[in-house]
Design a protein around this motif. Sequence first.
Motif, PDB file in Angstrom:
ATOM      1  N   ARG A   1      -5.657  -4.430   8.951  1.00 19.75           N
ATOM      2  CA  ARG A   1      -6.824  -4.952   9.663  1.00 19.75           C
ATOM      3  C   ARG A   1      -7.550  -6.018   8.844  1.00 19.75           C
ATOM      4  NH1 ARG A   1      -8.928   0.983  11.860  1.00 19.75           N
ATOM      5  NH2 ARG A   1      -7.824   0.911  13.865  1.00 19.75           N
ATOM      6  N   ARG A   2      -7.539  -5.852   7.514  1.00 19.06           N
ATOM      7  CA  ARG A   2      -8.290  -6.759   6.636  1.00 19.06           C
ATOM      8  C   ARG A   2      -7.528  -8.044   6.348  1.00 19.06           C
ATOM      9  NH1 ARG A   2      -8.139  -3.719   2.683  1.00 19.06           N
ATOM     10  NH2 ARG A   2      -6.821  -4.815   1.173  1.00 19.06           N
ATOM     11  N   LEU A   3      -6.229  -7.921   6.102  1.00 11.39           N
ATOM     12  CA  LEU A   3      -5.441  -9.055   5.613  1.00 11.39           C
ATOM     13  C   LEU A   3      -4.771  -9.862   6.718  1.00 11.39           C
ATOM     14  CD1 LEU A   3      -3.736  -7.270   2.586  1.00 11.39           C
ATOM     15  CD2 LEU A   3      -5.730  -8.784   2.537  1.00 11.39           C
ATOM     16  N   ARG A   4      -4.605  -9.278   7.894  1.00 10.98           N
ATOM     17  CA  ARG A   4      -3.950  -9.954   9.009  1.00 10.98           C
ATOM     18  C   ARG A   4      -2.598 -10.544   8.589  1.00 10.98           C
ATOM     19  NH1 ARG A   4      -5.998  -7.988  13.608  1.00 10.98           N
ATOM     20  NH2 ARG A   4      -8.281  -7.958  13.538  1.00 10.98           N
TER      21      ARG A   4
ATOM     22  N   GLU B   1       0.858  -1.184   0.000  1.00 11.47           N
ATOM     23  CA  GLU B   1       0.000   0.000   0.000  1.00 11.47           C
ATOM     24  C   GLU B   1       0.889   1.228   0.000  1.00 11.47           C
ATOM     25  OE1 GLU B   1      -3.084   0.099  -0.511  1.00 11.47           O
ATOM     26  OE2 GLU B   1      -3.829  -1.909  -0.019  1.00 11.47           O
TER      27      GLU B   1
ATOM     28  N   ALA C   1      -5.972  -0.018   6.827  1.00 17.74           N
ATOM     29  CA  ALA C   1      -7.107  -0.842   6.418  1.00 17.74           C
ATOM     30  C   ALA C   1      -6.633  -2.226   5.971  1.00 17.74           C
ATOM     31  CB  ALA C   1      -7.875  -0.149   5.288  1.00 17.74           C
ATOM     32  N   ALA C   2      -5.524  -2.272   5.244  1.00 18.20           N
ATOM     33  CA  ALA C   2      -4.993  -3.556   4.781  1.00 18.20           C
ATOM     34  C   ALA C   2      -4.516  -4.410   5.941  1.00 18.20           C
ATOM     35  CB  ALA C   2      -3.856  -3.313   3.789  1.00 18.20           C
TER      36      ALA C   2
END
Length: 227
Positions: A45-48, A34, A42-43
């Motif tokens: 939190r989303r992708l772990r 990113e 956001a990534a």
Amino acid sequence: MTDKGLILVVEDEPAISDLVRLYLQRDGFGVHVERDGPAGLAAARRLRPVACVLDIALPGFDGTEICRRLRADDDWTPVVFLTARDDEVDRIVGLELGADDYLTKPFSPRELVARLRAVLRRSSGRPEPDRSRAVGGVRLDPVTRTVTANGRALALTATEFDLLAHLMQRPGRVFTREELLSAVWGYAAHGGTRTVDVHVAQVRAKLGDDATVIRTVRGVGYACATS
């Protein structure tokens, strides 16, 4: 092959992120990139991901804010900072936020991969033959990688845990800062001994009333109390 897990790289300079991606993928990691702070958070939190490589100077908000918000969410994903600011203040601020390591630009991509490997070894836990250790009200379990202080569970980063574990392994034994850098971080004085001081301060802050379990030996280093 990406069997080692996903690394999130948040870096706004394409030449750097492309180089980092290349070396990480060669080493078997998956990589997601990113370019700014909000997208990076956001990534994460989303992708772990298994670890994050965060540039400090980013559009939107910087890498230290990403780390701050993750830690506020009780997310202790290992973090390695990249910074062009070659001064001690930035390094200390980053570590106080709960980062595990840092590299100053320009850096060797091979060294970054080596540092990430070391951080991931710490976060996954290394086999330890000995049982739980206890000094005063502090109890450390090397198998579950948990620490309690008078029954209160502590949230330690992988590096903080390994630092405390190393000291508690031999109560009363004085370790120099250089010895701790080598044993815990996996590299010698290249990293700067101030890194050790900052992490010790952070562990003490989390120990609260039990902070005296780590004893400063002026002019030498640190030791774990014997009782």
